[in-house]
Design a protein around this motif. Structure first.
Motif, PDB file in Angstrom:
ATOM      1  N   PHE A 162       0.890   6.527   6.808  1.00  0.00           N
ATOM      2  CA  PHE A 162      -0.258   6.799   5.946  1.00  0.00           C
ATOM      3  C   PHE A 162       0.184   7.541   4.694  1.00  0.00           C
ATOM      4  O   PHE A 162       1.104   8.366   4.734  1.00  0.00           O
ATOM      5  N   ASN A 303      -3.793  -2.329   2.404  1.00  0.00           N
ATOM      6  CA  ASN A 303      -4.149  -1.510   3.566  1.00  0.00           C
ATOM      7  C   ASN A 303      -4.508  -2.375   4.769  1.00  0.00           C
ATOM      8  O   ASN A 303      -5.234  -3.360   4.640  1.00  0.00           O
ATOM      9  N   GLN A 307      -6.288   0.351  10.514  1.00  0.00           N
ATOM     10  CA  GLN A 307      -5.875   1.712  10.145  1.00  0.00           C
ATOM     11  C   GLN A 307      -6.813   2.300   9.096  1.00  0.00           C
ATOM     12  O   GLN A 307      -7.074   3.505   9.079  1.00  0.00           O
ATOM     13  N   ALA A 311      -8.867   5.732   9.449  1.00  0.00           N
ATOM     14  CA  ALA A 311      -8.772   6.807   8.461  1.00  0.00           C
ATOM     15  C   ALA A 311     -10.153   7.202   7.944  1.00  0.00           C
ATOM     16  O   ALA A 311     -10.466   8.390   7.780  1.00  0.00           O
ATOM     17  N   GLY A 345      -0.746   0.568   8.130  1.00  0.00           N
ATOM     18  CA  GLY A 345      -1.151   1.892   7.690  1.00  0.00           C
ATOM     19  C   GLY A 345      -2.240   1.814   6.648  1.00  0.00           C
ATOM     20  O   GLY A 345      -2.855   0.764   6.422  1.00  0.00           O
TER      21      GLY A 345
END
Length: 405
Positions: A162, A303, A307, A311, A345
C-alpha cells in the motif's frame, strides 16, 4: 475522527523531524542523510532495518506478537526524495540547499510512516509482519523499480502493498481512493527533424524544418481526437521546440520534445505508433529527415479492487464514510505503479487542505504539488499514521486469501 492516542502524543516530535527533512532535501538516489535519519529512528525504536536496496532505500521489519511466525506480511511504502527546484518559502524549515525542495510532500510521507513505526514498536497488535518501505527516487528515478530489481519482494515477501500521497485542495480529515487506474503512465518523446540550412531571404535553397515541426505538432492532436476512442483517456503534450540561431537563417534542424500520458497500454501503443508514422511521413513529405525516439517511463498506477475496498473500509472506520471520497484519476504519474504490478495493493490520497496551515514566510503561490510555495501539512501526521496502523492491523487480521504470496 478516531485517532490513536499514542500517535497524537508523539505527533509534535515527528513534525519536528519532518521539518528537519524538509530543510535538508535530497534528490533521487542521493537520499543518504534522509535514509540515515530514517534508519537511526527505526533502530532507536528497536525496529531492525535493511539498507541499500534501490541504492538508498530503507526497509524496517516489524514482527507482530507472534514474532512473524504466521508468515503473513504487508508492505507500507513512503517515498523520500525531493525535487530539483528552488523553494520560495522563507520559514524556519525552508530548504537549506539551493535548487532542491520537498515540493511534493515526500518529507510528510516519510514522517507519517515513521509515526506509524514508532507506534508499532510498542504496540504490536497483529500476527505476522509489517514491512516499512522507505523508497528513494520516486521523482523520475524509478526507485520502486530499482528496489524490486534488488529483490524487495523476494527478501521481504508481502501479500499486498500500500502507498499514500497527500493531495492539496481536499479538506483536511478526508481520504480518497478508487479501484482501477488512478494515475497515468509517463512517457517522453524526442523528435529531431533534419532539414537543410539556407539564407532566410532564399528559403528555396534549403529545407526548412520549422513548418515541418508546426505541421507535426498539429497533426499529433488528431491522434487524440480522431484515432483514439473518445472514451479512452490520453494526452500528448509538446512542451519544447528548439531550433534556430539567427533571425535571418533557415535552420538545418529542429527538435521537438514532450510527454504522453495514458491509463492503458493499448492506448499507449496506439499513440506511439501513430506519432512515429506522422513524424516520419510528415518529414518525408517535406523532404526532411527524421529521428523519432519514444521512451516509456512509469506504467499506469492501477489499484486492485479488493485491496481498494479494504482500504476504504479502514478509512471509513477512522474518519467516517462521508469523508472517504472517490479519487478522480489524474494524468500525473507515480512509480508505486511498479509495486502494484508485482503485488496487489492500493494507492490512496490523504487530503492536505487548501494551504492555510502554512506559517508566515511562505511564498506567494498556492500550496499545490510541485509548486515552490508548497509545504506539507503537519496536521496530517496523526491521521496518516493512524491509517497505516489500522490498515496493517486489520489487513493481517483477516483470513489469508488462497494463493497469496
Amino acid at each position: 475522527m478516531k485517532l490513536i492516542d499514542s500517535i497524537l502524543t508523539q505527533a509534535a516530535g515527528i513534525a519536528t523531524l519532518r521539518r528537519d527533512i524538509h530543510a535538508h532535501p535530497e534528490l533521487c538516489f542521493e537520499e543518504v542523510r534522509t535514509a540515515d535519519v530514517v534508519a537511526q529512528k527505526l533502530t532507536e525504536w528497536g525496529i531492525p532495518v535493511h539498507r541499500g536496496m534501490g541504492t538508498t532505500g530503507v526497509v524496517g521489519i516489524v514482527h507482530g506478537r507472534d514474532g512473524g511466525a504466521s508468515g503473513r506480511a504487508i508492505g507500507l511504502r513512503a517515498d523520500m526524495d525531493a525535487l530539483p527546484m528552488q523553494e520560495h518559502n522563507h520559514f524556519a524549515h525552508a530548504s537549506q540547499h539551493a535548487g532542491k525542495m520537498h515540493a511534493c510532500g515526500h518529507d510528510g510521507h516519510t514522517a507519517m510512516l515513521l509515526a506509524a513505526a514508532q507506534h508499532f514498536a510498542k504496540h504490536r497488535n497483529f500476527d505476522g509482519t509489517v514491512y516499512l518501505i522507505f523508497q528513494p527516487a520516486e521523482e523520475g528515478g524509478g526507485g520502486a523499480r530499482e528496489m524490486i530489481k534488488d529483490g524487495l519482494f523476494e527478501q521481504f515477501p508481502v501479500e499486498a502493498v500500500f502507498g499514500m500521497h497527500n493531495w492539496p485542495g481536499l479538506p483536511v480529515g478526508s481520504f480518497a481512493a478508487s479501484a482501477g487506474p488512478v494515475m497515468a503512465s509517463s512517457n517522453d518523446f524526442r523528435i529531431e527533424i533534419r532539414g537543410k540550412g539556407a539564407h532566410a531571404a532564399l528559403p528555396h535553397n534549403g529545407i526548412d524544418p520549422v513548418p515541418v515541426a508546426c505541421q507535426m505538432v498539429m497533426a499529433f492532436q488528431t491522434i487524440i481526437t480522431r484515432n483514439k476512442k473518445p472514451l479512452d483517456a490520453g494526452v500528448i503534450s509538446v512542451t519544447m521546440i528548439h531550433t534556430g540561431e539567427a533571425n535571418n537563417v533557415v535552420p538545418d534542424h529542429c527538435v521537438i520534445q514532450g510527454t504522453v500520458r495514458t491509463f492503458t497500454y493499448e492506448v499507449l501503443d496506439l499513440i506511439e505508433r501513430r506519432m512515429r508514422e506522422i513524424a516520419e511521413h510528415t518529414c518525408a513529405a517535406f523532404g526532411a529527415g527524421c529521428e523519432f525516439h519514444f521512451h516509456r517511463n512509469y506504467p499506469p498506477t492501477v489499484n486492485d479492487a479488493a485491496q481498494t475496498a479494504f482500504a476504504r473500509g479502514v478509512m471509513a472506520d477512522i474518519v467516517g464514510a462521508d469523508r472517504v471520497l472517490d479519487q478522480e484519476p489524474t494524468m500525473g504519474a507515480e512509480d508505486f505503479a511498479y509495486m502494484l504490478q508485482a503485488r496487489p495493493g492500493c494507492y490512496v490520497f490523504i487530503a492536505n487542505g487548501d494551504g492555510v496551515h502554512r506559517d508566515m514566510g511562505h511564498g506567494d503561490g498556492p500550496c499545490m504539488l510541485h509548486n515552490p510555495s508548497y509545504d506539507f501539512n503537519d496536521d496530517l501526521i496523526p491521521l496518516g499514521a493512524t491509517y497505516w496502523v489500522r490498515l496493517a492491523e486489520q489487513w493481517l487480521g483477516q483470513p489469508r486469501t488462497e494463493g497469496a504470496a
